[in-house]
Design a protein around this motif. Structure first.
Motif, PDB file in Angstrom:
ATOM      1  N   MET A   1       1.323   6.779  -6.835  1.00 24.96           N
ATOM      2  CA  MET A   1      -0.337   6.526  -6.903  1.00 24.96           C
ATOM      3  C   MET A   1      -0.972   6.682  -5.663  1.00 24.96           C
ATOM      4  N   ARG A   2      -2.231   7.244  -5.649  1.00 27.26           N
ATOM      5  CA  ARG A   2      -3.103   7.254  -4.579  1.00 27.26           C
ATOM      6  C   ARG A   2      -4.393   6.824  -4.951  1.00 27.26           C
ATOM      7  N   TYR A   3      -4.925   6.117  -3.836  1.00 26.44           N
ATOM      8  CA  TYR A   3      -6.238   5.250  -4.089  1.00 26.44           C
ATOM      9  C   TYR A   3      -7.152   5.734  -2.815  1.00 26.44           C
TER      10      TYR A   3
ATOM     11  N   MET B   1     -11.766   1.167 -10.202  1.00 28.93           N
ATOM     12  CA  MET B   1     -11.714   0.114  -9.615  1.00 28.93           C
ATOM     13  C   MET B   1     -12.741  -0.932  -9.838  1.00 28.93           C
TER      14      MET B   1
ATOM     15  N   ASP C   1      -1.376   1.456  -1.557  1.00 32.32           N
ATOM     16  CA  ASP C   1      -2.397   1.833  -0.552  1.00 32.32           C
ATOM     17  C   ASP C   1      -3.403   0.819  -0.356  1.00 32.32           C
TER      18      ASP C   1
ATOM     19  N   VAL D   1      -4.492  -1.730  -3.019  1.00 31.57           N
ATOM     20  CA  VAL D   1      -4.206  -1.443  -4.533  1.00 31.57           C
ATOM     21  C   VAL D   1      -2.789  -0.906  -4.743  1.00 31.57           C
TER      22      VAL D   1
ATOM     23  N   ALA E   1      -8.340   5.051  -8.381  1.00 35.21           N
ATOM     24  CA  ALA E   1      -7.086   4.827  -8.229  1.00 35.21           C
ATOM     25  C   ALA E   1      -6.367   6.005  -9.095  1.00 35.21           C
TER      26      ALA E   1
ATOM     27  N   ILE F   1      -2.008  -1.694 -12.842  1.00 31.30           N
ATOM     28  CA  ILE F   1      -2.662  -1.449 -11.467  1.00 31.30           C
ATOM     29  C   ILE F   1      -2.982  -2.872 -11.174  1.00 31.30           C
TER      30      ILE F   1
END
Length: 427
Positions: free
Chosen positions: A202-204, A223, A163, A170, A209, A177
């Motif tokens: 994965m989603r940010y 992060m 994303d 990321v 994240a 990561i």
């Protein structure tokens, strides 16, 4: 005086030494006259062209005048509520978006974006990020179709998901990561492999994240501290897809067909969304405007729940096989776009699940353009299918599997498990 005979050519006209007038040289009153003849939607678009035009439209209150004219309101313009006008303009834009997706002409621009298969795309602020198939991600301009930035993936690891925002990208690579700064710097964490089992998605959402893992957990990474802050037990089966909300909810789907919700502060799921469908959940998205959660399954079903009541709203089989991706425009509460293995791009009604339009490429309208040389753009036309069309009779060449899609204003970007990226423009 000599006369030029009818058969002879007239002497060439001398080019005027006068410089051509530029639009920037037009007087403000002239611009106001031009702008006042436009409709509301076109006037809004003009206000976004440059600061000068925006200032002219703002000072002359053309938007407010046109807004009240359309509303048949006799109140004094100086008492204009900026919030009410903004809501009206947003509603107007969403109506244009919906009508374009459902009824508009479809133009498709396609270009070769990668040397290997590309499976995923994200779209934000006029930029498209693509990747996963090879060892590189590319950021593209929607205006020129040129690659504006390129990001290499560390060797010997595979990119699983990614994303991006204005400052960084990321990505989930292997069991770690990775952050790519837009200035070129790259960093990887946690410092060693094996901190979590295989990540599947994965989603940010800055500053965190969230990684969906094969063991059924969702792992939240900060992060800034670069630490795993929470491990949340979401499912007994692998987490196959995730969606994050602004109010810190984590929504996850699993290969067992369940959808669960957890808060960031919890280490367990706090709710489970019920469904009559037991096939695996392949993709998820959440609409904060309508508080609705949408899911696509491996059997071609699209599902919808109302998050405030946790109750299902509708369940429709829209495709004969797996749905890989479904998305909606950020502020749109009326339509959602769905794509899957059968290669048909479908537009659904968010409130009922009804299929409003089904689109494929018209193979008879293919042309190429060498403008800007890199990349070469193939221009095609899209066609809408009637409800009684048999999908199996449509050539596969016009409907390659849609592995991922991203929705913008009157446009959709798709990837197809090949080298090509497609931009569908609805007008």
């Amino acid at each position: 005086m000599e006369l030029i005979s009818s058969g002879s050519k007239s002497p060439p006209k001398k080019r005027s030494s006068k410089p051509r007038a530029k639009i920037e040289s037009l007087d403000r009153d002239i611009l106001c006259t031009i702008f006042s003849s436009l409709g509301l939607f076109d006037l809004v678009r003009c206000s976004l062209v440059c600061k000068s035009w925006n200032a002219t439209i703002s000072r002359s209150k053309l938007l407010q005048k046109l807004y009240y004219k359309l509303q048949n309101d006799s109140r004094v313009i100086s008492n204009t509520s900026s919030s009410s006008m903004r809501m009206y303009l947003e509603e107007l834009a969403m109506n244009h978006h919906r009508l374009s997706l459902v009824e508009g002409r479809i133009d498709i621009n396609q270009w070769n974006g990668h040397s290997a298969l590309v499976d995923q795309c994200r779209m934000k602020r006029g930029l498209i990020l693509t990747g996963v198939g090879d060892q590189v991600m590319r950021l593209w301009s929607l205006e020129s179709y040129k690659c504006v930035e390129e990001y290499s993936i560390p060797s010997r690891v595979s990119l699983v998901d990614f994303d991006f925002d204005e400052s960084k990208i990321v990505g989930l690579i292997g069991t770690r990561i990775c952050i790519w700064r837009r200035n070129g710097a790259m960093s990887v964490f946690p410092p060693r492999e094996g901190t979590f089992l295989k990540g599947l998605c994965m989603r940010y959402f800055d500053p965190e994240a969230v990684v969906g893992c094969e063991d059924g957990t969702a792992r939240v990474f900060d992060m800034y501290s670069r630490q795993c802050s929470r491990i949340i037990r979401m499912h007994a089966a692998p987490v196959t897809c995730l969606s994050l909300s602004e109010d810190q909810l984590i929504i996850s789907g699993s290969s067992s067909g369940s959808v669960t919700i957890s808060g960031h502060s919890s280490d367990q799921r706090v709710a489970k969304l019920g469904s009559n469908n037991s096939t695996g959940i392949k993709t998820l998205c959440y609409n904060p405007r309508s508080y609705q959660v949408f899911a696509g399954t491996t059997a071609g079903y699209a599902l919808c729940w109302e998050l405030r009541t946790m109750k299902p709203l509708w369940e429709t089989r829209v495709s004969p096989n797996v749905i890989y991706s479904l998305q909606h425009l950020q502020h749109d509460a009326s339509t959602i776009v769905v794509g899957g293995i059968d290669g048909v791009l479908r537009v659904l009604d968010q409130n009922t699940g009804e299929v409003l339009s089904s689109c494929v490429t018209d193979i008879s309208t293919v042309s190429s353009s060498s403008e800007n040389k890199s990349p070469a753009i193939e221009r095609k036309r899209g066609v809408r299918l009637s409800k009684d069309t048999l999908i199996d009779r449509i050539p596969r060449s016009t409907r390659p599997p849609i592995t991922c899609l991203a929705v913008g204003m009157k446009k959709v970007v798709t990837t197809h498990h090949n080298k090509y990226i497609r931009l569908w423009k609805f007008d």
